[in-house]
Design an enzyme around this catalytic site. Sequence first.
Site, PDB file in Angstrom:
ATOM      1  N   GLU A   1      -5.926  -7.892   5.622  1.00  0.00           N
ATOM      2  CA  GLU A   1      -5.318  -8.698   4.660  1.00  0.00           C
ATOM      3  C   GLU A   1      -5.147 -10.010   5.258  1.00  0.00           C
ATOM      4  O   GLU A   1      -4.420 -10.611   4.708  1.00  0.00           O
ATOM      5  CB  GLU A   1      -3.919  -8.162   4.733  1.00  0.00           C
TER       6      GLU A   1
ATOM      7  N   HIS B   1      -2.926   2.523  -2.766  1.00  0.00           N
ATOM      8  CA  HIS B   1      -4.126   1.468  -2.325  1.00  0.00           C
ATOM      9  C   HIS B   1      -4.793   0.763  -3.483  1.00  0.00           C
ATOM     10  O   HIS B   1      -5.216  -0.348  -3.144  1.00  0.00           O
ATOM     11  CB  HIS B   1      -5.027   2.423  -1.520  1.00  0.00           C
TER      12      HIS B   1
ATOM     13  N   ASN C   1       0.661  -1.156   0.146  1.00  0.00           N
ATOM     14  CA  ASN C   1      -0.045  -0.076  -0.080  1.00  0.00           C
ATOM     15  C   ASN C   1       0.968   1.242   0.008  1.00  0.00           C
ATOM     16  O   ASN C   1       0.665   2.105  -0.813  1.00  0.00           O
ATOM     17  CB  ASN C   1      -1.034  -0.042   1.193  1.00  0.00           C
TER      18      ASN C   1
ATOM     19  N   ASP D   1      -5.564  -3.073  -3.039  1.00  0.00           N
ATOM     20  CA  ASP D   1      -6.985  -3.617  -3.351  1.00  0.00           C
ATOM     21  C   ASP D   1      -6.693  -4.875  -4.477  1.00  0.00           C
ATOM     22  O   ASP D   1      -7.400  -5.888  -4.265  1.00  0.00           O
ATOM     23  CB  ASP D   1      -7.832  -2.607  -3.870  1.00  0.00           C
TER      24      ASP D   1
ATOM     25  N   ARG E   1      -0.051 -26.143  -1.214  1.00  0.00           N
ATOM     26  CA  ARG E   1      -0.509 -25.572  -2.635  1.00  0.00           C
ATOM     27  C   ARG E   1      -1.087 -24.135  -2.879  1.00  0.00           C
ATOM     28  O   ARG E   1      -0.709 -23.443  -3.755  1.00  0.00           O
ATOM     29  CB  ARG E   1      -1.785 -26.691  -3.034  1.00  0.00           C
TER      30      ARG E   1
END
Length: 222
Positions: free
Chosen positions: A141, A111, A106, A115, A161
């Site tokens: 997050e 930002h 960020n 996003d 994975r």
Amino acid sequence: MTLVGLEAMVHALHENVDWPFWIFAVVSPAAVTATISIVLVRQIEANGQLAAQLLDMQTDLLIRADRDALTGVINRAAFYRDAAAYSDEAPACVLLADIDHFKAINDEHGHAAGDEALKLVASTLQAALRPDDLLGRVGGEEFAMLLCGLPFGLGMTIAERARGAIDALDFRSPEGEPIALSISVGVAPYRAGWSLDNALAQADAAMYGAKRSGRNRVHAAA
């Protein structure tokens, strides 16, 4: 005037009534009744369509209330509700995944890049899971997962994975600059009837252990 009414008037007045009036007495009530019936049928159909539209709107609102607006996965409240309702006798796993160095993404790339990172991680995690598994965004997050009916060893395999799939992504800033994207994951066992909060706390501790060990790795709960 109805046919019966007209006939009564004729007898009372001892007057002859021309045939057009008899026809009018027969046809007029039928026409009025038919018109009212058509109006009622159309109103019933319109009410049915309105009820169906309202039901669709209500369903859509309920779905939206459960979804994270940015990533499209379920939100924290919906994840906790659905995961706590797990009732299968088979063992399950809970996973917590946190995007590494998200604040730096960020701060250094804006930002909009942050996003996009969130959306990309969410879609990649979703692709790594099975249809019956749960994936929710439970923090800025941070993502939580419930792997239904899966023993712990296989849960670790799926977590690895998913981590590898995100590590392999070609993620770039709006200016085209490459951005490293990875996650740290903690995995804990879970069963129906167990405390979800306790299982998530164990997964959270394992996740922070992964971060302390260098990030971009999977750790099992102790």
